[in-house]
Design a protein around this motif. Structure first.
Motif, PDB file in Angstrom:
ATOM      1  N   THR A  86       0.750  -1.243   0.173  1.00 21.57           N
ATOM      2  CA  THR A  86      -0.206   0.134  -0.170  1.00 21.57           C
ATOM      3  C   THR A  86       0.908   1.558   0.152  1.00 21.57           C
ATOM      4  O   THR A  86       0.572   2.555  -0.009  1.00 21.57           O
ATOM      5  CB  THR A  86      -0.911  -0.296   0.919  1.00 21.57           C
ATOM      6  OG1 THR A  86      -0.251   0.167   2.058  1.00 21.57           O
ATOM      7  CG2 THR A  86      -1.927  -0.986   0.727  1.00 21.57           C
ATOM      8  N   GLU A  87       2.259   1.165   1.084  1.00 20.06           N
ATOM      9  CA  GLU A  87       2.996   2.447   0.249  1.00 20.06           C
ATOM     10  C   GLU A  87       3.687   3.063  -0.953  1.00 20.06           C
ATOM     11  O   GLU A  87       3.610   1.623  -1.434  1.00 20.06           O
ATOM     12  CB  GLU A  87       4.195   1.741   1.173  1.00 20.06           C
ATOM     13  CG  GLU A  87       4.596   0.720   2.709  1.00 20.06           C
ATOM     14  CD  GLU A  87       3.998   2.489   3.001  1.00 20.06           C
ATOM     15  OE1 GLU A  87       4.680   3.408   2.906  1.00 20.06           O
ATOM     16  OE2 GLU A  87       3.531   1.710   4.356  1.00 20.06           O
ATOM     17  N   SER A  88       3.162   4.108  -1.147  1.00 22.45           N
ATOM     18  CA  SER A  88       3.752   4.582  -2.657  1.00 22.45           C
ATOM     19  C   SER A  88       5.341   5.539  -2.200  1.00 22.45           C
ATOM     20  O   SER A  88       5.483   6.138  -3.209  1.00 22.45           O
ATOM     21  CB  SER A  88       2.716   5.202  -3.295  1.00 22.45           C
ATOM     22  OG  SER A  88       2.385   5.863  -2.410  1.00 22.45           O
ATOM     23  N   GLN A  89       5.395   5.827  -1.298  1.00 20.32           N
ATOM     24  CA  GLN A  89       6.504   6.656  -1.482  1.00 20.32           C
ATOM     25  C   GLN A  89       8.526   6.271  -2.150  1.00 20.32           C
ATOM     26  O   GLN A  89       7.946   5.173  -2.067  1.00 20.32           O
ATOM     27  CB  GLN A  89       6.900   6.658   0.135  1.00 20.32           C
ATOM     28  CG  GLN A  89       6.359   7.008   1.385  1.00 20.32           C
ATOM     29  CD  GLN A  89       5.704   6.627   2.370  1.00 20.32           C
ATOM     30  OE1 GLN A  89       5.525   4.836   1.653  1.00 20.32           O
ATOM     31  NE2 GLN A  89       5.191   6.664   3.510  1.00 20.32           N
ATOM     32  N   GLN A  90       8.234   6.747  -2.066  1.00 22.99           N
ATOM     33  CA  GLN A  90       9.383   6.697  -3.529  1.00 22.99           C
ATOM     34  C   GLN A  90      10.419   6.691  -3.076  1.00 22.99           C
ATOM     35  O   GLN A  90      12.239   5.598  -3.003  1.00 22.99           O
ATOM     36  CB  GLN A  90      10.313   7.860  -4.100  1.00 22.99           C
ATOM     37  CG  GLN A  90      12.080   7.996  -4.927  1.00 22.99           C
ATOM     38  CD  GLN A  90      10.824   7.338  -5.867  1.00 22.99           C
ATOM     39  OE1 GLN A  90       9.651   6.870  -6.734  1.00 22.99           O
ATOM     40  NE2 GLN A  90      11.528   6.375  -7.029  1.00 22.99           N
ATOM     41  N   ASP A  91      11.594   6.548  -1.207  1.00 20.67           N
ATOM     42  CA  ASP A  91      12.197   6.610  -0.547  1.00 20.67           C
ATOM     43  C   ASP A  91      11.892   4.839  -0.331  1.00 20.67           C
ATOM     44  O   ASP A  91      12.780   4.046  -0.219  1.00 20.67           O
ATOM     45  CB  ASP A  91      12.028   6.622   0.606  1.00 20.67           C
ATOM     46  CG  ASP A  91      11.218   7.168   1.457  1.00 20.67           C
ATOM     47  OD1 ASP A  91      10.175   7.089   1.232  1.00 20.67           O
ATOM     48  OD2 ASP A  91      11.395   7.606   2.756  1.00 20.67           O
ATOM     49  N   LYS A  92      11.003   4.749  -0.173  1.00 15.66           N
ATOM     50  CA  LYS A  92      10.416   3.225   0.043  1.00 15.66           C
ATOM     51  C   LYS A  92      10.371   2.346  -1.396  1.00 15.66           C
ATOM     52  O   LYS A  92      11.753   1.376  -0.855  1.00 15.66           O
ATOM     53  CB  LYS A  92       9.214   3.292   0.673  1.00 15.66           C
ATOM     54  CG  LYS A  92       8.874   2.707   2.190  1.00 15.66           C
ATOM     55  CD  LYS A  92       9.625   1.662   3.076  1.00 15.66           C
ATOM     56  CE  LYS A  92       8.792   2.223   4.647  1.00 15.66           C
ATOM     57  NZ  LYS A  92       9.560   2.409   5.229  1.00 15.66           N
ATOM     58  N   ARG A  93      10.384   2.729  -2.360  1.00 20.63           N
ATOM     59  CA  ARG A  93      10.489   2.037  -3.759  1.00 20.63           C
ATOM     60  C   ARG A  93      12.096   2.348  -3.228  1.00 20.63           C
ATOM     61  O   ARG A  93      12.893   0.465  -4.150  1.00 20.63           O
ATOM     62  CB  ARG A  93       9.652   3.353  -4.412  1.00 20.63           C
ATOM     63  CG  ARG A  93       8.668   3.137  -4.741  1.00 20.63           C
ATOM     64  CD  ARG A  93       8.417   3.998  -5.857  1.00 20.63           C
ATOM     65  NE  ARG A  93       7.024   4.433  -6.124  1.00 20.63           N
ATOM     66  CZ  ARG A  93       6.174   3.888  -7.030  1.00 20.63           C
ATOM     67  NH1 ARG A  93       6.452   3.985  -8.346  1.00 20.63           N
ATOM     68  NH2 ARG A  93       4.713   3.717  -6.898  1.00 20.63           N
ATOM     69  N   ASN A  94      12.713   3.440  -3.291  1.00 20.05           N
ATOM     70  CA  ASN A  94      14.819   3.406  -3.546  1.00 20.05           C
ATOM     71  C   ASN A  94      15.574   1.830  -2.670  1.00 20.05           C
ATOM     72  O   ASN A  94      16.729   0.844  -3.037  1.00 20.05           O
ATOM     73  CB  ASN A  94      14.500   4.477  -2.785  1.00 20.05           C
ATOM     74  CG  ASN A  94      14.207   5.975  -4.376  1.00 20.05           C
ATOM     75  OD1 ASN A  94      14.027   5.394  -4.755  1.00 20.05           O
ATOM     76  ND2 ASN A  94      14.591   6.598  -4.310  1.00 20.05           N
ATOM     77  N   GLU A  95      14.548   2.064  -1.371  1.00 20.59           N
ATOM     78  CA  GLU A  95      15.764   0.768  -0.452  1.00 20.59           C
ATOM     79  C   GLU A  95      15.233  -0.775  -0.911  1.00 20.59           C
ATOM     80  O   GLU A  95      15.728  -1.333  -1.155  1.00 20.59           O
ATOM     81  CB  GLU A  95      14.492   1.257   0.915  1.00 20.59           C
ATOM     82  CG  GLU A  95      15.377   0.261   2.146  1.00 20.59           C
ATOM     83  CD  GLU A  95      14.583   1.012   3.497  1.00 20.59           C
ATOM     84  OE1 GLU A  95      14.983   0.057   3.990  1.00 20.59           O
ATOM     85  OE2 GLU A  95      13.911   1.357   3.516  1.00 20.59           O
ATOM     86  N   TRP A 104       7.459  -2.730  -8.204  1.00 19.27           N
ATOM     87  CA  TRP A 104       6.785  -2.177  -7.268  1.00 19.27           C
ATOM     88  C   TRP A 104       5.210  -2.176  -7.536  1.00 19.27           C
ATOM     89  O   TRP A 104       5.088  -1.984  -9.018  1.00 19.27           O
ATOM     90  CB  TRP A 104       7.408  -0.939  -6.747  1.00 19.27           C
ATOM     91  CG  TRP A 104       6.791  -0.207  -5.614  1.00 19.27           C
ATOM     92  CD1 TRP A 104       5.639   0.591  -5.979  1.00 19.27           C
ATOM     93  CD2 TRP A 104       7.093   0.192  -4.627  1.00 19.27           C
ATOM     94  NE1 TRP A 104       5.650   0.336  -4.452  1.00 19.27           N
ATOM     95  CE2 TRP A 104       6.541   0.656  -3.774  1.00 19.27           C
ATOM     96  CE3 TRP A 104       8.751  -0.973  -3.915  1.00 19.27           C
ATOM     97  CZ2 TRP A 104       6.641   0.921  -1.778  1.00 19.27           C
ATOM     98  CZ3 TRP A 104       9.006  -0.384  -2.227  1.00 19.27           C
ATOM     99  CH2 TRP A 104       7.908   0.155  -1.556  1.00 19.27           C
ATOM    100  N   ILE A 105       4.179  -3.011  -6.978  1.00 20.47           N
ATOM    101  CA  ILE A 105       2.845  -2.950  -7.253  1.00 20.47           C
ATOM    102  C   ILE A 105       2.030  -2.015  -6.163  1.00 20.47           C
ATOM    103  O   ILE A 105       2.592  -2.613  -4.860  1.00 20.47           O
ATOM    104  CB  ILE A 105       2.564  -4.034  -7.646  1.00 20.47           C
ATOM    105  CG1 ILE A 105       2.975  -4.017  -8.957  1.00 20.47           C
ATOM    106  CG2 ILE A 105       0.753  -3.967  -8.019  1.00 20.47           C
ATOM    107  CD1 ILE A 105       3.258  -5.770  -9.759  1.00 20.47           C
ATOM    108  N   VAL A 106       1.350  -1.096  -6.136  1.00 21.58           N
ATOM    109  CA  VAL A 106       1.443  -0.488  -5.520  1.00 21.58           C
ATOM    110  C   VAL A 106      -0.765  -1.134  -5.452  1.00 21.58           C
ATOM    111  O   VAL A 106      -1.596  -1.510  -6.563  1.00 21.58           O
ATOM    112  CB  VAL A 106       0.098   0.802  -5.090  1.00 21.58           C
ATOM    113  CG1 VAL A 106       0.073   1.771  -4.346  1.00 21.58           C
ATOM    114  CG2 VAL A 106       1.727   0.868  -5.648  1.00 21.58           C
TER     115      VAL A 106
END
Length: 125
Positions: A86-95, A104-106
């Motif tokens: 459910t997360e869509s923050q860029q920093d989480k995606r980068n991590e 990454w699929i929301v």
């Protein structure tokens, strides 16, 4: 040719059922795990899926920790791994990406979009 097998890792039974339904209808084999620990144990026992789909926010071992651990297992360094969250923050995606996630699929998941991504990552799926 062997059937394509996809491992789904999510601590939500509803989410596991939902994704399993989408994949099964498409003729894909499914292996489920209700936690990162369970997924890791299954993989260490010799299960070799063609693709891994993991939730980000789970109990003791989150999806990013799971990806890091999977990337160290023999034969699984290059398996495609999708983060489903459910997360869509860029920093989480980068991590997630730096841990070794392929995509990454929301949530909520659009079945057609999910299957399209799977077909791109697993030729012949």
């Amino acid at each position: 040719m062997l059937a394509t097998t996809i491992m789904i890792v999510d601590d939500s039974p509803t989410m596991l059922m939902s994704i399993e339904g989408i994949l099964s209808k498409a003729g894909l084999g499914v292996v489920k795990a209700a936690s990162g620990e369970q997924a890791l144990a299954t993989l260490q026992a010799g299960t070799k899926p063609n693709l891994l789909i993991t939730d980000l926010n789970m109990g003791a071992m989150n999806g990013i920790d799971l990806i890091r651990r999977v990337r160290k297992l023999p034969g699984l360094q290059f398996i495609p791994i999708l983060m489903l969250t459910t997360e869509s923050q860029q920093d989480k995606r980068n991590e997630a990406k730096s841990a070794g996630a392929t995509g990454w699929i929301v949530k909520p998941v659009d079945p057609e979009a999910l299957l399209k991504v799977i077909c791109q990552l697993v030729p012949g799926a």
